[in-house]
Design a protein around this motif. Structure first.
Motif, PDB file in Angstrom:
ATOM      1  N   SER A   1      39.872 -19.928  20.818  1.00 42.52           N
ATOM      2  CA  SER A   1      39.870 -21.353  21.150  1.00 42.52           C
ATOM      3  C   SER A   1      38.476 -21.899  21.412  1.00 42.52           C
ATOM      4  O   SER A   1      38.295 -23.123  21.490  1.00 42.52           O
ATOM      5  CB  SER A   1      40.746 -21.601  22.379  1.00 42.52           C
ATOM      6  N   LEU A   2      37.466 -21.016  21.563  1.00 41.67           N
ATOM      7  CA  LEU A   2      36.101 -21.464  21.842  1.00 41.67           C
ATOM      8  C   LEU A   2      35.245 -21.592  20.588  1.00 41.67           C
ATOM      9  O   LEU A   2      34.056 -21.890  20.692  1.00 41.67           O
ATOM     10  CB  LEU A   2      35.425 -20.512  22.838  1.00 41.67           C
ATOM     11  N   HIS A   3      35.817 -21.345  19.413  1.00 44.98           N
ATOM     12  CA  HIS A   3      35.086 -21.575  18.162  1.00 44.98           C
ATOM     13  C   HIS A   3      36.068 -22.054  17.098  1.00 44.98           C
ATOM     14  O   HIS A   3      37.291 -21.835  17.217  1.00 44.98           O
ATOM     15  CB  HIS A   3      34.364 -20.304  17.702  1.00 44.98           C
ATOM     16  N   PRO A   4      35.589 -22.720  16.062  1.00 45.76           N
ATOM     17  CA  PRO A   4      36.480 -23.233  15.025  1.00 45.76           C
ATOM     18  C   PRO A   4      37.215 -22.103  14.318  1.00 45.76           C
ATOM     19  O   PRO A   4      36.739 -20.965  14.266  1.00 45.76           O
ATOM     20  CB  PRO A   4      35.528 -23.957  14.063  1.00 45.76           C
ATOM     21  N   PRO A   5      38.376 -22.397  13.733  1.00 45.12           N
ATOM     22  CA  PRO A   5      39.103 -21.365  12.974  1.00 45.12           C
ATOM     23  C   PRO A   5      38.368 -21.025  11.690  1.00 45.12           C
ATOM     24  O   PRO A   5      37.543 -21.808  11.203  1.00 45.12           O
ATOM     25  CB  PRO A   5      40.448 -22.042  12.689  1.00 45.12           C
ATOM     26  N   PRO A   6      38.623 -19.850  11.115  1.00 49.12           N
ATOM     27  CA  PRO A   6      37.955 -19.471   9.867  1.00 49.12           C
ATOM     28  C   PRO A   6      38.245 -20.481   8.753  1.00 49.12           C
ATOM     29  O   PRO A   6      39.293 -21.141   8.743  1.00 49.12           O
ATOM     30  CB  PRO A   6      38.541 -18.092   9.543  1.00 49.12           C
ATOM     31  N   CYS A   7      37.301 -20.583   7.830  1.00 53.31           N
ATOM     32  CA  CYS A   7      37.460 -21.507   6.714  1.00 53.31           C
ATOM     33  C   CYS A   7      38.567 -21.006   5.788  1.00 53.31           C
ATOM     34  O   CYS A   7      38.606 -19.820   5.435  1.00 53.31           O
ATOM     35  CB  CYS A   7      36.159 -21.637   5.930  1.00 53.31           C
TER      36      CYS A   7
ATOM     37  N   LEU B   1      28.325 -24.999  11.307  1.00 56.82           N
ATOM     38  CA  LEU B   1      27.310 -26.047  11.314  1.00 56.82           C
ATOM     39  C   LEU B   1      26.570 -26.043   9.979  1.00 56.82           C
ATOM     40  O   LEU B   1      26.356 -24.988   9.377  1.00 56.82           O
ATOM     41  CB  LEU B   1      26.320 -25.834  12.455  1.00 56.82           C
ATOM     42  N   ARG B   2      26.177 -27.211   9.522  1.00 54.04           N
ATOM     43  CA  ARG B   2      25.348 -27.290   8.329  1.00 54.04           C
ATOM     44  C   ARG B   2      24.001 -26.647   8.629  1.00 54.04           C
ATOM     45  O   ARG B   2      23.514 -26.672   9.769  1.00 54.04           O
ATOM     46  CB  ARG B   2      25.165 -28.743   7.899  1.00 54.04           C
TER      47      ARG B   2
ATOM     48  N   TYR C   1      25.165 -17.051  13.005  1.00 49.53           N
ATOM     49  CA  TYR C   1      26.340 -17.295  13.848  1.00 49.53           C
ATOM     50  C   TYR C   1      26.737 -18.769  13.802  1.00 49.53           C
ATOM     51  O   TYR C   1      27.929 -19.107  13.681  1.00 49.53           O
ATOM     52  CB  TYR C   1      26.028 -16.875  15.282  1.00 49.53           C
ATOM     53  N   LEU C   2      25.758 -19.649  13.893  1.00 49.16           N
ATOM     54  CA  LEU C   2      26.057 -21.078  13.912  1.00 49.16           C
ATOM     55  C   LEU C   2      26.615 -21.571  12.585  1.00 49.16           C
ATOM     56  O   LEU C   2      27.461 -22.472  12.553  1.00 49.16           O
ATOM     57  CB  LEU C   2      24.799 -21.870  14.277  1.00 49.16           C
TER      58      LEU C   2
ATOM     59  N   SER D   1      35.389 -25.367   0.814  1.00 45.88           N
ATOM     60  CA  SER D   1      35.289 -26.805   1.094  1.00 45.88           C
ATOM     61  C   SER D   1      36.179 -27.240   2.255  1.00 45.88           C
ATOM     62  O   SER D   1      36.267 -28.437   2.543  1.00 45.88           O
ATOM     63  CB  SER D   1      35.656 -27.597  -0.164  1.00 45.88           C
ATOM     64  N   ALA D   2      36.867 -26.295   2.884  1.00 50.89           N
ATOM     65  CA  ALA D   2      37.791 -26.642   3.977  1.00 50.89           C
ATOM     66  C   ALA D   2      37.404 -25.889   5.234  1.00 50.89           C
ATOM     67  O   ALA D   2      38.084 -24.957   5.665  1.00 50.89           O
ATOM     68  CB  ALA D   2      39.227 -26.326   3.577  1.00 50.89           C
ATOM     69  N   CYS D   3      36.305 -26.273   5.831  1.00 55.62           N
ATOM     70  CA  CYS D   3      35.818 -25.663   7.072  1.00 55.62           C
ATOM     71  C   CYS D   3      35.910 -26.699   8.182  1.00 55.62           C
ATOM     72  O   CYS D   3      35.338 -27.797   8.080  1.00 55.62           O
ATOM     73  CB  CYS D   3      34.381 -25.195   6.919  1.00 55.62           C
ATOM     74  N   GLN D   4      36.633 -26.368   9.223  1.00 56.22           N
ATOM     75  CA  GLN D   4      36.810 -27.284  10.334  1.00 56.22           C
ATOM     76  C   GLN D   4      35.581 -27.244  11.243  1.00 56.22           C
ATOM     77  O   GLN D   4      35.155 -26.181  11.677  1.00 56.22           O
ATOM     78  CB  GLN D   4      38.051 -26.904  11.130  1.00 56.22           C
ATOM     79  N   PRO D   5      34.986 -28.399  11.562  1.00 58.00           N
ATOM     80  CA  PRO D   5      33.806 -28.411  12.440  1.00 58.00           C
ATOM     81  C   PRO D   5      34.207 -28.106  13.876  1.00 58.00           C
ATOM     82  O   PRO D   5      35.384 -28.209  14.241  1.00 58.00           O
ATOM     83  CB  PRO D   5      33.294 -29.840  12.294  1.00 58.00           C
ATOM     84  N   PRO D   6      33.252 -27.728  14.720  1.00 61.32           N
ATOM     85  CA  PRO D   6      33.577 -27.444  16.116  1.00 61.32           C
ATOM     86  C   PRO D   6      33.956 -28.702  16.879  1.00 61.32           C
ATOM     87  O   PRO D   6      33.469 -29.796  16.584  1.00 61.32           O
ATOM     88  CB  PRO D   6      32.283 -26.827  16.657  1.00 61.32           C
ATOM     89  N   THR D   7      34.838 -28.542  17.853  1.00 66.59           N
ATOM     90  CA  THR D   7      35.216 -29.655  18.714  1.00 66.59           C
ATOM     91  C   THR D   7      34.130 -29.876  19.769  1.00 66.59           C
ATOM     92  O   THR D   7      33.216 -29.060  19.941  1.00 66.59           O
ATOM     93  CB  THR D   7      36.558 -29.379  19.397  1.00 66.59           C
TER      94      THR D   7
END
Length: 563
Positions: free
Chosen positions: A117-123, A58-59, A51-52, A127-133
């Protein structure tokens, strides 16, 4: 009219000191609460690393670090929860509050998957994955915090609370306690099996929102079952902090260290035993240096500790060596559970000609299946047969049961080493079914060692520390987890046996090394067991120490034993 006449008589009887133990009548609520709680928590946490990394982006190293911290904290938190339970809250209140906290944690974690809004959008690409806020991470960590609070209260208390429902002063009550430990572990393993298969499948193949909502719903059902049984429960009230008494004994023993040793136990301060909750413990001549805490000095320098207080400290001191041997056992089981997955990844995991490939992470199911099948056989067939031979309520002592499990852990690693040697020769064409025997032996070893530990801690700790006894089990797992990590790092750095590709390493030699450590641990445990002395107690339970269920009806068992 007749009913109105019966009620005052019943109240008068209760005021006179009658305690109604419901025993197995309350078990559907206790075990049901435990089963659904485990289905919920394990189903939530078992697949968190995926999940993470896939939803929160997350890396892998960061996800592993976060989960290791989370796992270690959830295994250490029960120590604090046990202290609060035994000192202030009592087991019923602690479990109630912790169950609600666990449900809130699971609900919040489900919302992190269900609300975009509680998790990052899909990649959009690899190479274009937005990290969590920061706010998204805060919601995630808040759910973890609630889960830690839940673990702090549930893990140390639920086993002791279930055993509290049986009368310890009767043969049937003591047999019920021993049987409860077996069935408790049975439901635990069934819950783990279902979580490792059905719930993980929903999370990985259907949707994370549904896969996390199901455990949350199961946790809600767990809370409901627990509160439905409230009228039946026997609730033991806390008597204050046992650690304060322990500290007082140690300080008094140090203060009187230069005083001459007492010639006999008659020279020690042993007033009439007042507590109706904590049983009177007979004097033992082990750790005689602690006896000086109860020495009546002339002239008196301070009020001496009682023999009862000193013996309570001795109970803890006797358990610690056995507990340390259990840590090594958990290190063995931890290594096997980790590397069997890596072995399965490099073996043929296909089932017949169907083309279905068994997930490598599902190898633990065979361990659980062995444990699940063996526990009812042991409880209903083996124990009665042993009871006829030995005359003991449990067939064998808790120490003997732990010893059998430790010996089987050595056999587990020897079988694992032999299978790994064959895998290295055969290669990827070798079927994963070759890994099943070591998993079966490991599962049976847990049925002896793990259950034996929980029963030993519960019965040998003073009654006002039984929640701490439950926490001690998880503390051993936490220490073993950290020690296993250090051990793997040290072996990898110095030998190269644990290569990324198992064919380039020597996992079989690592298994043999662990088997040797386990064999030495068996010898150490036998020394501890031979030296160990079981406490000798008398029970006296009064209405001032037990909250009776609000139940208008007949009782099965009535406790009226005196010291």
């Amino acid at each position: 009219m007749e009913k109105q006449k019966q009620q005052p008589a019943e109240k008068e009887s209760e005021a006179g000191g009658v305690v109604r133990y419901r025993g197995w009548k309350s078990m559907p609520y206790v075990i049901g609460n435990e089963t659904f709680e485990k289905l919920g928590t394990i189903g939530t946490t078992a697949n968190l690393v995926v999940y993470l990394t896939t939803v929160y982006h997350l890396r892998s190293v960061h996800a592993a670090t976060l989960l290791n911290f989370f796992s270690g904290t959830t295994n250490l938190a029960p120590v604090l929860g046990a202290f609060l339970s035994d000192t202030f809250l009592g087991r019923y209140t602690t479990i109630a509050a912790a169950s609600i906290a666990s449900f809130l944690g699971m609900l919040l974690l489900t919302l992190t998957a269900a609300i975009p809004s509680l998790h990052p959008p899909p990649c959009t690409s690899a190479s274009a994955c937005q990290p969590p806020t920061h706010s998204q991470l805060a919601a995630l960590l808040a759910s973890f915090a609630f889960l830690v609070i839940g673990a702090a209260g549930i893990r140390p208390c639920n086993l002791a609370f279930g055993a509290d429902q049986f009368d310890p002063s009767t043969d049937s009550g003591r047999r019920g306690i021993a049987s409860f430990f077996n069935w408790y572990y049975f439901t635990f393993t069934v819950a783990m099996m279902l979580s490792a298969t059905i719930i993980i499948y929903l999370q990985s193949n259907v949707s994370w929102a549904l896969g996390l909502a199901v455990p949350a719903a199961l946790m809600a059902l767990s809370c409901a079952l627990f509160f439905l049984g409230t009228r039946l429960y026997v609730r033991v009230r806390p008597e204050g902090s046992p650690f304060t008494s322990f500290a007082r004994v140690l300080l008094a023993a140090v203060r009187n260290r230069r005083a001459p040793a007492p010639a006999s136990p008659d020279d020690l301060f042993d007033p009439p035993h007042q507590s109706n909750l904590v049983a009177k413990i007979a004097y033992t001549d082990q750790f005689r240096c602690l006896d000086k805490a109860a020495l009546v000095t002339t002239p008196p320098t301070a009020t001496p500790c009682t023999v009862q207080q000193v013996e309570e400290v001795k109970c803890l001191a006797r358990v610690i060596p056995v507990w340390s041997a259990a840590i090594v056992y958990f290190i063995v089981i931890t290594h096997l559970g980790t590397y069997v997955v890596f072995q399965a990844l490099q073996m043929d995991r296909r089932l017949g000609r169907s083309g279905f490939e068994v997930p490598a992470g599902s190898m633990v199911v065979f361990n659980m299946m062995a444990l699940t099948v063996w526990i009812p056989v042991y409880d209903r067939v083996v124990v009665p047969a042993l009871r006829r031979l030995t005359g003991r309520e449990g067939g064998i002592t808790q120490l003997q049961r732990i010893g059998v499990g430790l010996v089987m852990s050595v056999a587990t690693m020897l079988v694992a080493a032999a299978v790994e040697q064959r895998r290295r020769r055969v290669g990827a064409a070798m079927s994963f079914f070759w890994l099943v025997p070591q998993q079966v032996v490991a599962g049976m070893s847990e049925a002896f060692a793990a259950i034996g530990q929980t029963e030993l801690y519960y019965k040998q700790f003073p009654e006002n520390m039984r929640s701490v006894a439950g926490a001690l089990f998880f503390l051993g797992i936490a220490v073993a987890s950290y020690a296993s990590g250090f051990m793997v790092a040290a072996v990898h750095r110095t030998t190269g046996w644990l290569a990324q590709d198992l064919d380039d390493g020597r996992l079989d030699l690592f298994y043999l090394m662990v088997a040797a450590i386990a064999a030495v641990n068996v010898g150490y445990f036998f020394i501890c067991a031979r030296w160990y002395r079981f406490k000798n107690t008398s029970y006296s339970i009064s209405m001032d120490d037990v909250e009776l269920p609000d139940y208008q009806g007949s009782s099965n068992t009535i406790a009226s034993s005196k010291v």
